[in-house]
Design a protein around this motif. Structure first.
Motif, mmCIF file in Angstrom:
data_model
loop_
_atom_site.group_PDB
_atom_site.id
_atom_site.type_symbol
_atom_site.label_atom_id
_atom_site.label_comp_id
_atom_site.label_asym_id
_atom_site.label_seq_id
_atom_site.Cartn_x
_atom_site.Cartn_y
_atom_site.Cartn_z
ATOM 1 N N THR A 183 0.831 -1.205 0.000
ATOM 2 C CA THR A 183 0.000 0.000 0.000
ATOM 3 C C THR A 183 0.863 1.252 0.000
ATOM 4 N N SER A 189 -5.104 2.860 -1.669
ATOM 5 C CA SER A 189 -5.801 2.309 -0.510
ATOM 6 C C SER A 189 -6.561 1.030 -0.832
ATOM 7 N N LEU A 272 -4.323 8.016 2.993
ATOM 8 C CA LEU A 272 -5.017 6.984 2.222
ATOM 9 C C LEU A 272 -6.317 6.534 2.889
ATOM 10 N N ASN A 273 -6.666 7.191 3.994
ATOM 11 C CA ASN A 273 -7.913 6.873 4.711
ATOM 12 C C ASN A 273 -7.988 5.401 5.108
ATOM 13 N N LEU A 274 -6.859 4.872 5.548
ATOM 14 C CA LEU A 274 -6.842 3.484 5.997
ATOM 15 C C LEU A 274 -7.475 3.340 7.375
#
Length: 315
Positions: A183, A189, A272-274
């Protein structure tokens, strides 16, 4: 008799089709050659890639989802074009000899090795894969387009290559770290991951919570990264502290490197809004601050110990 012929003969004596027996024996010989340079659970190019190879590799990397015990090799044309099925096995030919071939070879080691050979070149007239075990062709997958072949890699590899044994704690950790490093490298993402096996997505797999899982992942990645690049890291930190390690300047440099490295990885998670940090409860925010400080100290301590060992080695 050469090793390929010896192995193939054993399978042929067991009434296996000579064509598949020789092809699997040849593929295993290829993997034997590259195994010292491969790392379990990671898709690895078998040689440095040229610029034109990178887009193909990245497309495969995004979709190839490996369980921790698998070996996987990415073969660019300079290597893949030399690996062709026996002349008697025309049905296994997926690309013309003059076209640039890109192959993935995935090995599941065991009492009976299972091996997948996948042609993913967009020049292939028949992109797809073969699955072999004990000299037998277990199955084939053919796709009408290169793009569909790439998209289906996740499903077919999980179904036909993943180990069936129960996973242990170290397996969940290795799988999660491999996912995050892909990633990070791809900056995406939506890299393929089975969330049922990732402790970042399911912290209960290793009996923890999402804050502790986040910092465990960060610590393990940085610990391995610094160990792999130990000499350069130690040179930089030693230079910061002058001739005598242990000065305030050197300790400060270790602390600064640890803190900066952690923040870099946290920024990737956020960008990445993980993980949605806005969803954290008050207790989780407090735990986050505590784990951040603790992980900085732990990595800084690791770095200081590395430099001490390095300084003794240089004497």
């Amino acid at each position: 008799m050469n090793p390929i012929a010896t192995k193939a003969k054993q399978w042929i004596d067991e009434k296996k089709d000579p064509r598949s027996a020789y092809w699997q024996a040849g593929l295993e010989a290829v993997m034997d050659l590259f195994l010292p340079h491969l790392e379990k659970g990671k898709l690895t190019p078998v040689r440095p890639l040229e610029e034109k190879d990178l887009s193909v590799f990245k497309a495969a990397l995004e979709r190839v989802d490996l369980s921790p015990g698998l070996f996987a090799a990415f073969l660019p044309p300079v290597v893949a074009n030399t690996i062709i099925p026996p002349d008697s096995a025309e049905e296994l030919v997926r690309i013309e000899k003059e076209k640039p071939s890109y192959k993935l070879i995935i090995l599941r080691p065991g009492k009976e090795n299972r091996i997948l050979c996948i042609e993913i070149s967009d020049h292939a007239h028949r992109p797809g894969m073969e699955i072999f075990q004990s000299g037998a062709l277990l199955g084939t997958f053919d796709y009408p387009t290169h793009d569909l072949c790439i998209m289906e890699l996740t499903k077919t590899i999980r179904a036909h290559a993943w180990e069936k044994d129960k996973w242990q704690r170290n397996d969940y950790i290795a799988y999660t770290l491999n996912w995050f490093e892909k990633t990070e490298y791809l900056g995406k993402s939506d890299v393929s991951v089975n969330e049922n096996y990732s402790f970042f997505h399911r912290p209960t797999l290793i009996k923890t919570n999402r804050v502790d899982a986040l910092f465990l992942m960060i610590y393990e990645i940085l610990h391995h990264r610094f160990q792999e690049d130990a000499e350069d890291v130690c040179k930089g930190l030693t230079k910061a502290g002058g001739k005598n390690y242990g000065t305030d300047m050197t300790v400060s440099a270790s602390h600064s490197l640890a803190e900066t490295s952690i923040l870099d990885l946290l920024n990737i998670v956020k960008t990445l809004n993980l993980l949605d940090f806005k969803e954290f409860t008050t207790a989780e925010n407090k735990a986050f601050d505590h784990e951040f400080a603790r992980t900085v100290r732990k990595i800084s301590s690791d770095l200081e110990a590395m430099v001490v060992a390095y300084s003794y080695k240089k004497r």
